[in-house]
Motif scaffolding. Structure first.
Motif: not given
Lengths: 126, 130
Positions: A48, A51-52, A55-56, B44, B48, B52, B55-56, B59, B130
């Motif tokens: 995680s 970054g995107y 993770a993907r 999450w 995802l 992006p 997801f950001e 995050r 994390a």
């Protein structure tokens, strides 16, 4: 005097009829979740933060996608059974009890399917 | 006859709960907390899948000060529930019911949960936060 006990009236008429199967399901999902959640937590810690894209790529890989779907199924099955036990223990009144258990089951199924759909769309969407 | 002035058995607020009782109620509480954690897991995954930007957003929420505290609590609840769940599985199989054994396995579960939580967070931060 009669020596008959009321057992013949009670047999097969337990409070829900599903007790033993649910007891086993709670334990088998618990057993499955030990490796699955250790895998998920370690994977999350590794991927995680990267970054995107990372993770993907992790969730999109076939092994991870299958394990993630299994995790979602086991988590929400186990969770729904666990919350049901708590409701049965602490909530008074059959109507409210039944309503809450039904609500928890609907929520668990919706959330599990939403999560599984997200995983599949990542795995198949590229 | 007066009946409303009888001696009462100790109530929860007076009675000092033994460790086995504390670990029992904590198993339930951590399980309920993990229900919320499961919500976070689905959030999450959906973020995802959504792209992006989403997801950001997830995050940033997870990386915030409050987000990190919530995640640490979730991980502690998870490891506690996992270790104590294994303790329950041993009980289900018929082992470990002696008072002394049950007390010591309770201590072991608490210690293991704390140690595993610390290990996983040291690992997570060593991977780049994390």
């Amino acid at each position: 005097m009669s020596y008959r006990t009321p057992i013949k009236q009670a047999r097969g008429l337990g409070s829900s009829h599903f007790g033993v199967a649910q007891w086993w399901a709670q334990r088998t999902t618990a057993l499955a979740l030990i490796p699955l959640l250790i895998w998920f937590v370690v994977g999350l810690a590794v991927h995680s933060s990267a970054g995107y894209g990372a993770a993907r790529a992790w969730i999109a890989s076939p092994v991870a996608a299958v394990l993630m779907v299994l995790t979602l199924g086991a988590v929400f099955y186990h969770g729904a059974l666990g919350v049901q036990v708590v409701i049965e223990d602490y909530v008074d009144g059959e109507g409210l009890k039944l309503a809450l258990i039904t609500l928890v089951r609907f929520a668990a199924i919706v959330l599990a399917l939403a999560g599984i759909f997200a995983v599949l769309s990542i795995a198949f969407g590229g | 006859m007066q009946t409303d002035n009888r001696p009462l058995s100790p109530h929860l607020q007076i009675y000092r709960l033994p460790l086995t009782a504390i670990t029992s109620i904590t198993h339930r509480l951590s399980g309920l907390l993990l229900g919320l954690g499961a919500l976070g897991m689905v959030y999450w995954l959906i973020a995802l899948a959504a792209g992006p930007a989403a997801f950001e957003g997830a995050r940033a929420a997870a990386g915030s000060f409050i987000g990190q505290i919530v995640l640490i609590l979730f991980s502690l609840a998870l490891f506690y529930h996992l270790c104590n769940g294994i303790r329950h599985l041993f009980w289900d199989a018929g082992y470990g019911f002696e008072l002394d054994t049950a007390h010591r396995s309770g201590q072991a579960v608490i210690a293991a949960a704390v140690v595993l939580t610390i290990i996983v967070w040291i690992f997570a931060y060593s991977m780049g936060g994390a």
